[in-house]
Design a protein around this motif. Structure first.
Motif, PDB file in Angstrom:
ATOM      1  N   MET A   1       0.821  -1.206   0.000  1.00 25.82           N
ATOM      2  CA  MET A   1       0.000   0.000   0.000  1.00 25.82           C
ATOM      3  C   MET A   1       0.858   1.260   0.000  1.00 25.82           C
ATOM      4  O   MET A   1       0.536   2.250  -0.652  1.00 25.82           O
ATOM      5  N   LEU A   2       1.968   1.232   0.725  1.00 25.14           N
ATOM      6  CA  LEU A   2       2.880   2.379   0.741  1.00 25.14           C
ATOM      7  C   LEU A   2       3.476   2.623  -0.643  1.00 25.14           C
ATOM      8  O   LEU A   2       3.613   3.765  -1.081  1.00 25.14           O
ATOM      9  N   VAL A   3       3.813   1.549  -1.329  1.00 24.20           N
ATOM     10  CA  VAL A   3       4.321   1.678  -2.700  1.00 24.20           C
ATOM     11  C   VAL A   3       3.236   2.226  -3.618  1.00 24.20           C
ATOM     12  O   VAL A   3       3.477   3.119  -4.439  1.00 24.20           O
ATOM     13  N   ALA A   4       2.030   1.697  -3.470  1.00 21.17           N
ATOM     14  CA  ALA A   4       0.917   2.130  -4.316  1.00 21.17           C
ATOM     15  C   ALA A   4       0.649   3.624  -4.162  1.00 21.17           C
ATOM     16  O   ALA A   4       0.295   4.305  -5.131  1.00 21.17           O
ATOM     17  N   ALA A   5       0.820   4.131  -2.947  1.00 23.41           N
ATOM     18  CA  ALA A   5       0.576   5.554  -2.702  1.00 23.41           C
ATOM     19  C   ALA A   5       1.614   6.440  -3.383  1.00 23.41           C
ATOM     20  O   ALA A   5       1.354   7.612  -3.655  1.00 23.41           O
ATOM     21  N   LYS A   6       2.791   5.870  -3.659  1.00 20.64           N
ATOM     22  CA  LYS A   6       3.862   6.639  -4.298  1.00 20.64           C
ATOM     23  C   LYS A   6       3.828   6.543  -5.822  1.00 20.64           C
ATOM     24  O   LYS A   6       4.316   7.425  -6.519  1.00 20.64           O
TER      25      LYS A   6
ATOM     26  N   HIS B   1       2.999   5.862 -14.946  1.00 20.62           N
ATOM     27  CA  HIS B   1       3.626   4.693 -15.580  1.00 20.62           C
ATOM     28  C   HIS B   1       3.342   3.373 -14.862  1.00 20.62           C
ATOM     29  O   HIS B   1       4.077   2.401 -15.025  1.00 20.62           O
ATOM     30  N   TRP B   2       2.289   3.304 -14.050  1.00 24.26           N
ATOM     31  CA  TRP B   2       2.077   2.082 -13.289  1.00 24.26           C
ATOM     32  C   TRP B   2       1.668   0.912 -14.184  1.00 24.26           C
ATOM     33  O   TRP B   2       2.038  -0.241 -13.931  1.00 24.26           O
ATOM     34  N   LYS B   3       0.924   1.186 -15.245  1.00 22.31           N
ATOM     35  CA  LYS B   3       0.546   0.097 -16.156  1.00 22.31           C
ATOM     36  C   LYS B   3       1.769  -0.409 -16.914  1.00 22.31           C
ATOM     37  O   LYS B   3       1.912  -1.614 -17.150  1.00 22.31           O
TER      38      LYS B   3
ATOM     39  N   LYS C   1      13.069  -6.748  -1.044  1.00 17.43           N
ATOM     40  CA  LYS C   1      14.282  -6.427  -1.787  1.00 17.43           C
ATOM     41  C   LYS C   1      14.060  -6.551  -3.291  1.00 17.43           C
ATOM     42  O   LYS C   1      14.507  -5.701  -4.080  1.00 17.43           O
ATOM     43  N   ARG C   2      13.368  -7.603  -3.703  1.00 16.66           N
ATOM     44  CA  ARG C   2      13.107  -7.783  -5.127  1.00 16.66           C
ATOM     45  C   ARG C   2      12.201  -6.688  -5.658  1.00 16.66           C
ATOM     46  O   ARG C   2      12.416  -6.158  -6.752  1.00 16.66           O
ATOM     47  N   LEU C   3      11.170  -6.328  -4.901  1.00 14.68           N
ATOM     48  CA  LEU C   3      10.273  -5.260  -5.332  1.00 14.68           C
ATOM     49  C   LEU C   3      11.031  -3.943  -5.421  1.00 14.68           C
ATOM     50  O   LEU C   3      10.812  -3.158  -6.351  1.00 14.68           O
ATOM     51  N   HIS C   4      11.918  -3.702  -4.486  1.00 13.76           N
ATOM     52  CA  HIS C   4      12.732  -2.481  -4.512  1.00 13.76           C
ATOM     53  C   HIS C   4      13.554  -2.424  -5.793  1.00 13.76           C
ATOM     54  O   HIS C   4      13.657  -1.362  -6.434  1.00 13.76           O
TER      55      HIS C   4
ATOM     56  N   GLU D   1      14.219   0.614 -11.530  1.00 13.94           N
ATOM     57  CA  GLU D   1      14.659   0.543 -12.918  1.00 13.94           C
ATOM     58  C   GLU D   1      13.565   1.023 -13.861  1.00 13.94           C
ATOM     59  O   GLU D   1      12.385   0.956 -13.540  1.00 13.94           O
ATOM     60  N   GLY D   2      13.953   1.482 -15.043  1.00 14.75           N
ATOM     61  CA  GLY D   2      12.988   1.819 -16.087  1.00 14.75           C
ATOM     62  C   GLY D   2      12.365   3.199 -15.930  1.00 14.75           C
ATOM     63  O   GLY D   2      12.671   3.962 -15.007  1.00 14.75           O
ATOM     64  N   ASP D   3      11.443   3.525 -16.843  1.00 13.34           N
ATOM     65  CA  ASP D   3      10.776   4.828 -16.837  1.00 13.34           C
ATOM     66  C   ASP D   3       9.906   5.027 -15.605  1.00 13.34           C
ATOM     67  O   ASP D   3       9.547   6.156 -15.275  1.00 13.34           O
ATOM     68  N   TRP D   4       9.544   3.936 -14.965  1.00 13.34           N
ATOM     69  CA  TRP D   4       8.655   4.006 -13.803  1.00 13.34           C
ATOM     70  C   TRP D   4       9.415   4.161 -12.480  1.00 13.34           C
ATOM     71  O   TRP D   4       8.806   4.204 -11.418  1.00 13.34           O
ATOM     72  N   ALA D   5      10.735   4.233 -12.536  1.00 16.89           N
ATOM     73  CA  ALA D   5      11.556   4.257 -11.324  1.00 16.89           C
ATOM     74  C   ALA D   5      11.087   5.333 -10.348  1.00 16.89           C
ATOM     75  O   ALA D   5      10.850   6.479 -10.722  1.00 16.89           O
ATOM     76  N   LEU D   6      10.955   4.942  -9.085  1.00 19.33           N
ATOM     77  CA  LEU D   6      10.548   5.870  -8.041  1.00 19.33           C
ATOM     78  C   LEU D   6      11.762   6.471  -7.357  1.00 19.33           C
ATOM     79  O   LEU D   6      12.870   5.919  -7.414  1.00 19.33           O
ATOM     80  N   ASP D   7      11.551   7.570  -6.694  1.00 19.90           N
ATOM     81  CA  ASP D   7      12.610   8.222  -5.932  1.00 19.90           C
ATOM     82  C   ASP D   7      13.114   7.245  -4.867  1.00 19.90           C
ATOM     83  O   ASP D   7      12.311   6.663  -4.129  1.00 19.90           O
ATOM     84  N   PRO D   8      14.434   7.051  -4.780  1.00 20.56           N
ATOM     85  CA  PRO D   8      14.984   6.106  -3.792  1.00 20.56           C
ATOM     86  C   PRO D   8      14.472   6.350  -2.373  1.00 20.56           C
ATOM     87  O   PRO D   8      14.254   5.396  -1.619  1.00 20.56           O
ATOM     88  N   GLU D   9      14.271   7.618  -2.015  1.00 15.33           N
ATOM     89  CA  GLU D   9      13.800   7.924  -0.660  1.00 15.33           C
ATOM     90  C   GLU D   9      12.377   7.418  -0.426  1.00 15.33           C
ATOM     91  O   GLU D   9      11.989   7.160   0.715  1.00 15.33           O
ATOM     92  N   ASP D  10      11.623   7.276  -1.514  1.00 13.29           N
ATOM     93  CA  ASP D  10      10.245   6.823  -1.377  1.00 13.29           C
ATOM     94  C   ASP D  10      10.120   5.321  -1.172  1.00 13.29           C
ATOM     95  O   ASP D  10       9.068   4.833  -0.747  1.00 13.29           O
ATOM     96  N   ILE D  11      11.159   4.571  -1.527  1.00 15.75           N
ATOM     97  CA  ILE D  11      11.067   3.115  -1.424  1.00 15.75           C
ATOM     98  C   ILE D  11      12.160   2.489  -0.559  1.00 15.75           C
ATOM     99  O   ILE D  11      12.265   1.267  -0.464  1.00 15.75           O
TER     100      ILE D  11
END
Length: 223
Positions: free
Chosen positions: A140-145, A149-151, A198-201, A206-216
């Protein structure tokens, strides 16, 4: 042989547990519906019909009745899933399933019926402390961030079919966070013990969908 106890099928066990399970899961019936669908226990028509039911107790009742009606093998599959860590996190009262002898099931193919004991040990999802499966809270925390590009992330990184993503959108209209959360749960249920923080992180970095490191970073700090 005199004194032997008859084998009780998992469908009968699930039928006996049904009232208690409905009471314990009344707060989130769609959680059970999603898992039943991911396990292939429901046809598309059955899923759609049950999804449209508004009253939680009736929705849960119809899920259980549908699975029970399909026999011991399907009931056994659902009972096994309810023993797993993800269900225990969402419905803590289901902890009794871990220590309760649920019973046996039978194989009904090829004309052979062979008792198969249902394990009461900890499910495979629970590995070592260094390989913990990602939790519902973390998803849920990931989903909020993740808003953009989620699809694309779902198709390319999580390898989820477009048709499944479209179904997720239909099931959670006008709520991107719930859509992303549902997508991540599909991935978690498919990958099971491999769905680690760790795998989800890594996938989210990676890729165009990469989130800010601080967010994950919490995925690494909490694991």
């Amino acid at each position: 042989m005199e004194g032997d106890k008859p084998t009780v099928g998992s469908d009968e066990i699930l039928r006996k547990l049904k009232p208690r399970l409905i009471e314990m899961m009344i707060g989130e019936p769609d959680f059970l519906l999603t898992h039943s669908d991911s396990l292939g226990l429901l046809t598309r028509e059955e899923y759609t019909n049950i999804k449209s039911i508004q009253k939680p107790s009736e929705k849960l009742r119809d899920i259980f009745d549908t699975v029970i009606g399909k026999g011991s093998s399907e009931s056994n599959t659902l009972l096994r899933r309810m023993q797993e860590e993800e269900f225990q996190e969402t419905f803590p009262k289901l902890e009794f399933l871990k220590t309760t002898h649920i019973g046996t099931t039978t194989t009904e193919k090829c004309g052979t019926k062979r008792p198969q004991p249902m394990p009461t040990e900890e499910p495979p999802l629970k590995q070592t402390c260094t390989n913990t499966v990602v939790s519902e809270k973390q998803l849920m925390l990931v989903a909020a961030k993740m808003r953009r590009h989620w699809k694309q992330f779902g198709r390319m990184a999580l390898i989820i079919k477009t048709t499944k993503l479209e179904q997720i959108v239909d099931d959670n209209p006008n709520n991107v966070v719930e859509q992303v959360f549902a997508m991540l749960r599909v991935w978690k249920m498919r990958e099971r013990s491999e769905a680690t923080p760790k795998r989800l992180h890594t996938l989210l970095s990676e890729g165009d969908w990469a989130l800010d490191p601080e967010d994950i970073d919490f995925l690494l700090n909490d694991s």
